[in-house]
Design a protein around this motif. Structure first.
Motif, PDB file in Angstrom:
ATOM      1  N   ASP A  70       5.832  10.320   4.431  1.00  0.00           N
ATOM      2  CA  ASP A  70       5.093   9.275   3.714  1.00  0.00           C
ATOM      3  C   ASP A  70       3.622   9.407   4.050  1.00  0.00           C
ATOM      4  N   SER A  98       5.273   0.060  -2.206  1.00  0.00           N
ATOM      5  CA  SER A  98       5.535  -1.150  -2.998  1.00  0.00           C
ATOM      6  C   SER A  98       6.630  -2.010  -2.370  1.00  0.00           C
ATOM      7  N   THR A  99       7.448  -1.440  -1.501  1.00  0.00           N
ATOM      8  CA  THR A  99       8.471  -2.240  -0.820  1.00  0.00           C
ATOM      9  C   THR A  99       7.837  -3.413  -0.065  1.00  0.00           C
ATOM     10  N   ILE A 148      13.844 -10.295  -4.016  1.00  0.00           N
ATOM     11  CA  ILE A 148      14.878 -11.204  -4.535  1.00  0.00           C
ATOM     12  C   ILE A 148      16.154 -10.397  -4.787  1.00  0.00           C
ATOM     13  N   TYR A 204      14.775  -3.360  -5.492  1.00  0.00           N
ATOM     14  CA  TYR A 204      14.831  -3.606  -4.045  1.00  0.00           C
ATOM     15  C   TYR A 204      16.271  -3.959  -3.664  1.00  0.00           C
ATOM     16  N   LYS A 205      16.828  -4.902  -4.418  1.00  0.00           N
ATOM     17  CA  LYS A 205      18.168  -5.414  -4.126  1.00  0.00           C
ATOM     18  C   LYS A 205      19.214  -4.309  -4.066  1.00  0.00           C
ATOM     19  N   SER A 246      11.932   2.285 -10.598  1.00  0.00           N
ATOM     20  CA  SER A 246      12.690   1.111 -10.146  1.00  0.00           C
ATOM     21  C   SER A 246      12.228  -0.182 -10.837  1.00  0.00           C
ATOM     22  N   VAL A 284       2.073  14.512   0.436  1.00  0.00           N
ATOM     23  CA  VAL A 284       2.599  15.680  -0.290  1.00  0.00           C
ATOM     24  C   VAL A 284       1.698  15.969  -1.486  1.00  0.00           C
TER      25      VAL A 284
HETATM   26  C1  FAD Z   1       5.195  -7.267  -6.754  1.00  0.00           C
HETATM   27  C2  FAD Z   1       6.595  -6.718  -6.721  1.00  0.00           C
HETATM   28  C3  FAD Z   1       7.677  -7.586  -6.677  1.00  0.00           C
HETATM   29  C4  FAD Z   1       8.974  -7.067  -6.661  1.00  0.00           C
HETATM   30  N1  FAD Z   1      10.021  -7.943  -6.560  1.00  0.00           N
HETATM   31  C5  FAD Z   1      11.301  -7.458  -6.514  1.00  0.00           C
HETATM   32  C6  FAD Z   1      12.387  -8.362  -6.350  1.00  0.00           C
HETATM   33  O1  FAD Z   1      12.193  -9.566  -6.200  1.00  0.00           O
HETATM   34  N2  FAD Z   1      13.644  -7.842  -6.314  1.00  0.00           N
HETATM   35  C7  FAD Z   1      13.884  -6.511  -6.479  1.00  0.00           C
HETATM   36  O2  FAD Z   1      15.063  -6.113  -6.477  1.00  0.00           O
HETATM   37  N3  FAD Z   1      12.863  -5.629  -6.604  1.00  0.00           N
HETATM   38  C8  FAD Z   1      11.576  -6.069  -6.611  1.00  0.00           C
HETATM   39  N4  FAD Z   1      10.527  -5.215  -6.713  1.00  0.00           N
HETATM   40  C9  FAD Z   1      10.811  -3.768  -6.811  1.00  0.00           C
HETATM   41  C10 FAD Z   1      11.089  -3.157  -5.466  1.00  0.00           C
HETATM   42  O3  FAD Z   1      10.168  -3.613  -4.528  1.00  0.00           O
HETATM   43  C11 FAD Z   1      11.031  -1.643  -5.607  1.00  0.00           C
HETATM   44  O4  FAD Z   1      11.985  -1.254  -6.577  1.00  0.00           O
HETATM   45  C12 FAD Z   1      11.347  -0.929  -4.310  1.00  0.00           C
HETATM   46  O5  FAD Z   1      10.640  -1.467  -3.229  1.00  0.00           O
HETATM   47  C13 FAD Z   1      11.008   0.553  -4.468  1.00  0.00           C
HETATM   48  O6  FAD Z   1      11.273   1.233  -3.266  1.00  0.00           O
HETATM   49  P1  FAD Z   1      10.971   2.769  -3.175  1.00  0.00           P
HETATM   50  O7  FAD Z   1      11.497   3.225  -1.870  1.00  0.00           O
HETATM   51  O8  FAD Z   1      11.481   3.446  -4.394  1.00  0.00           O
HETATM   52  O9  FAD Z   1       9.387   2.904  -3.328  1.00  0.00           O
HETATM   53  P2  FAD Z   1       8.135   2.449  -2.406  1.00  0.00           P
HETATM   54  O10 FAD Z   1       8.452   1.317  -1.521  1.00  0.00           O
HETATM   55  O11 FAD Z   1       6.985   2.311  -3.327  1.00  0.00           O
HETATM   56  O12 FAD Z   1       7.916   3.722  -1.488  1.00  0.00           O
HETATM   57  C14 FAD Z   1       7.391   4.921  -1.973  1.00  0.00           C
HETATM   58  C15 FAD Z   1       6.625   5.566  -0.858  1.00  0.00           C
HETATM   59  O13 FAD Z   1       6.259   6.873  -1.269  1.00  0.00           O
HETATM   60  C16 FAD Z   1       5.016   7.190  -0.665  1.00  0.00           C
HETATM   61  N5  FAD Z   1       4.389   8.262  -1.452  1.00  0.00           N
HETATM   62  C17 FAD Z   1       4.071   8.255  -2.762  1.00  0.00           C
HETATM   63  N6  FAD Z   1       3.528   9.438  -3.115  1.00  0.00           N
HETATM   64  C18 FAD Z   1       3.513  10.202  -1.986  1.00  0.00           C
HETATM   65  C19 FAD Z   1       3.070  11.511  -1.717  1.00  0.00           C
HETATM   66  N7  FAD Z   1       2.561  12.291  -2.676  1.00  0.00           N
HETATM   67  N8  FAD Z   1       3.171  11.977  -0.439  1.00  0.00           N
HETATM   68  C20 FAD Z   1       3.696  11.206   0.538  1.00  0.00           C
HETATM   69  N9  FAD Z   1       4.134   9.944   0.333  1.00  0.00           N
HETATM   70  C21 FAD Z   1       4.048   9.459  -0.925  1.00  0.00           C
HETATM   71  C22 FAD Z   1       4.242   5.883  -0.734  1.00  0.00           C
HETATM   72  O14 FAD Z   1       3.243   5.856   0.272  1.00  0.00           O
HETATM   73  C23 FAD Z   1       5.333   4.849  -0.506  1.00  0.00           C
HETATM   74  O15 FAD Z   1       5.389   4.399   0.836  1.00  0.00           O
HETATM   75  C24 FAD Z   1       9.205  -5.673  -6.711  1.00  0.00           C
HETATM   76  C25 FAD Z   1       8.113  -4.800  -6.730  1.00  0.00           C
HETATM   77  C26 FAD Z   1       6.814  -5.307  -6.721  1.00  0.00           C
HETATM   78  C27 FAD Z   1       5.663  -4.359  -6.742  1.00  0.00           C
END
Ligand code: FAD
Length: 435
Positions: A34, A43-44, A50, A375-376, A370, A197
């Motif tokens: 990361d 974004s997590t 929720i 998240y859920k 996503s 990356v």
């Molecule tokens: C405001 C908001 C409210 C939300 N509310 C809800 C909710 O209530 N319930 C629900 O189910 N979902 C919700 N979601 C969606 C949920 O948060 C996401 O679907 C989930 O957190 C995504 O997780 P992830 O691991 O896919 O991505 P992320 O948590 O975004 O992690 C991706 C990671 O990849 C890293 N990265 C990106 N590019 C590179 C690169 N080139 N090199 C190295 N690292 C890199 C980033 O730094 C980041 O840490 C919400 C999202 C937001 C933004």
């Protein structure tokens, strides 16, 4: 410097760490990368976290109902001690207003009934008994604040709602990623932060590893893109965008935090509420605050951004619009002059349903798109990704013969092709954060 592991995972968000945990449990040696300094700080960390079960599609409902059970049994799922510093799941329930826009939830109730997921129908009287601060005036369609008719009732009243008692929220979503990373480490997984990356290495049509911003190359026969709102940039690096019918794109969001009206303990007596009549969802937030998110009504232009690093992190008029929309429902709501809350990005897909899939490049996989609502599902998405990767690496063609995947808690089999990058756009989707 070069290194070799079984799989490299780009991203340590909740889906990335869940996938690392599941692959590690299957005996894979994984390395998660990361660019951020801390795990779970994409974004997590900005998620409202929720955990709800109502979705417009049957498969979406089944996946979310399965997903709930991991949050309920968090310590057991992680195989960590119950007294470890764990994210907490607060089972408040989720109330969803019946509106024309959601077909009065007929389909959602059918889906839940078919899956044995509990729900109750509430009359408008029951709603105001439980939420004395609520007005049942109807305001649809949602409007912008500069519309002269903003805040005027359309002359009708909401007729009722459906309550899903098992829904809730997680109090610290970044901590939940860190919990998953600890659980994965216990099974032998490695994690590296501040590792950006910049290229996907390939050889003869097969993935070979990744290149980092400092020039370092890391090798693995499997690379998984779980880069959240950075997913389309990573897919472009891999050259796999061409054969995808579903695309992903970062979408800016503002989330409002305001104090609950004086005299009402929303933190204890409030619940999660989805209200498409005013295009807002809300949940209790610590310090007796109310968190208010947008259900993306048509009148609000989508704030697409070019990349997941450079975007405006300040609040705009959108913050006030969301607070004022919610004040239609709660007339006693005070709106502070200082904006508080969260600005972050969704990784929105074309039909607001995620992609859990392989790609056109051998050994390169993706869990992305996503769309503000996965998240859920992270714990079960991690299991799905681990099974999908094993299925494909064993020589099966998931594109022509999609993996059948069993949801262990609810004992249902799903067609993992539902989440294909090459699916037809799913017209049953709400085409919003509601999925
Ligand atoms: C405001 C908001 C409210 C939300 N509310 C809800 C909710 O209530 N319930 C629900 O189910 N979902 C919700 N979601 C969606 C949920 O948060 C996401 O679907 C989930 O957190 C995504 O997780 P992830 O691991 O896919 O991505 P992320 O948590 O975004 O992690 C991706 C990671 O990849 C890293 N990265 C990106 N590019 C590179 C690169 N080139 N090199 C190295 N690292 C890199 C980033 O730094 C980041 O840490 C919400 C999202 C937001 C933004």
């Amino acid at each position: 410097m070069t290194k070799s592991v079984d799989a490299i995972i780009i991203g340590t968000g909740v889906i990335g760490t869940a996938t690392a945990f599941e692959l590690a449990k299957k005996g894979w040696k994984t390395l998660s990368l990361d660019r951020n300094a801390q795990i779970g700080h994409g974004s997590t960390a900005g998620s409202c976290a929720i955990i709800r079960m109502h979705y417009s599609t049957f498969d979406g409902t089944a996946f979310a109902w399965e997903g709930y059970h991991y949050w309920r049994d968090w310590a057991d799922h992680l195989e960590l001690a119950r007294d470890a510093d764990l994210a907490k799941f607060k089972e408040t329930g989720c109330l969803v207003m019946k509106t024309d826009g959601n077909g009065h939830l007929v389909k959602h109730m059918e889906n839940s009934a078919a899956l044995g997921c509990p729900f109750e129908e509430w009359s408008s009287r029951k709603i105001t008994e439980k939420l004395s601060i609520y007005s049942m005036e109807s305001y649809a369609p949602a409007r912008r604040m500069d519309d002269p008719t903003f805040g005027q009732s359309n002359g009708s009243l909401l007729t009722g709602a459906v309550f899903w008692p098992k829904a809730g929220y997680v109090t610290d979503p970044a901590l939940s990623s860190q919990n998953l990373a600890d659980a994965a480490r216990n099974r032998g997984a490695d994690f590296r932060t501040r590792a950006d990356v910049t290229d996907i290495l390939q050889d003869g049509g097969k993935v070979k590893g990744v290149k980092l911003a400092n020039g370092e190359e890391l090798y693995a026969p499997v690379v998984i893109n779980i880069a959240g709102p950075g997913s389309s940039i990573v897919n472009r690096m891999a050259g796999v965008l061409e054969d995808m019918t579903i695309k992903t794109r970062p979408l800016r969001q503002e989330v409002v935090h305001v104090p609950a009206p004086e005299g009402f303990d929303f933190e204890t007596n409030g619940t999660i509420i989805s209200d498409s009549d005013i295009a807002c969802y809300c949940r209790p937030e610590h310090g007796n605050h109310i968190l208010i998110g947008s259900e993306d009504p048509e009148c609000d232009p989508h704030q697409w951004v070019d990349n997941d690093v450079d975007y405006d992190r300040n609040f705009t008029d959108q913050w006030t619009t969301q607070a004022m929309r919610y004040a239609q429902r709660v007339p006693s709501l005070g709106i502070p002059s200082r904006a508080r809350g969260v600005v972050d990005l969704y990784d929105a897909s074309t039909d607001w349903i995620p992609i859990y899939d392989k790609s056109a490049l051998d050994g390169f996989y993706m869990a992305c798109g996503s769309s503000g609502n996965q998240y859920k599902n992270a714990p079960i998405a991690g299991k799905l990704m681990a099974s999908l990767i094993e299925y494909c690496e064993a020589g099966n063609d998931h594109d022509t013969e999609p993996l059948r995947f069993r949801l262990p808690y609810i004992d249902r089999e799903i067609d993992a092709g539902f989440y294909s990058r090459r699916r037809l756009i799913n017209e049953e989707s709400s085409f919003s954060v509601l999925g």
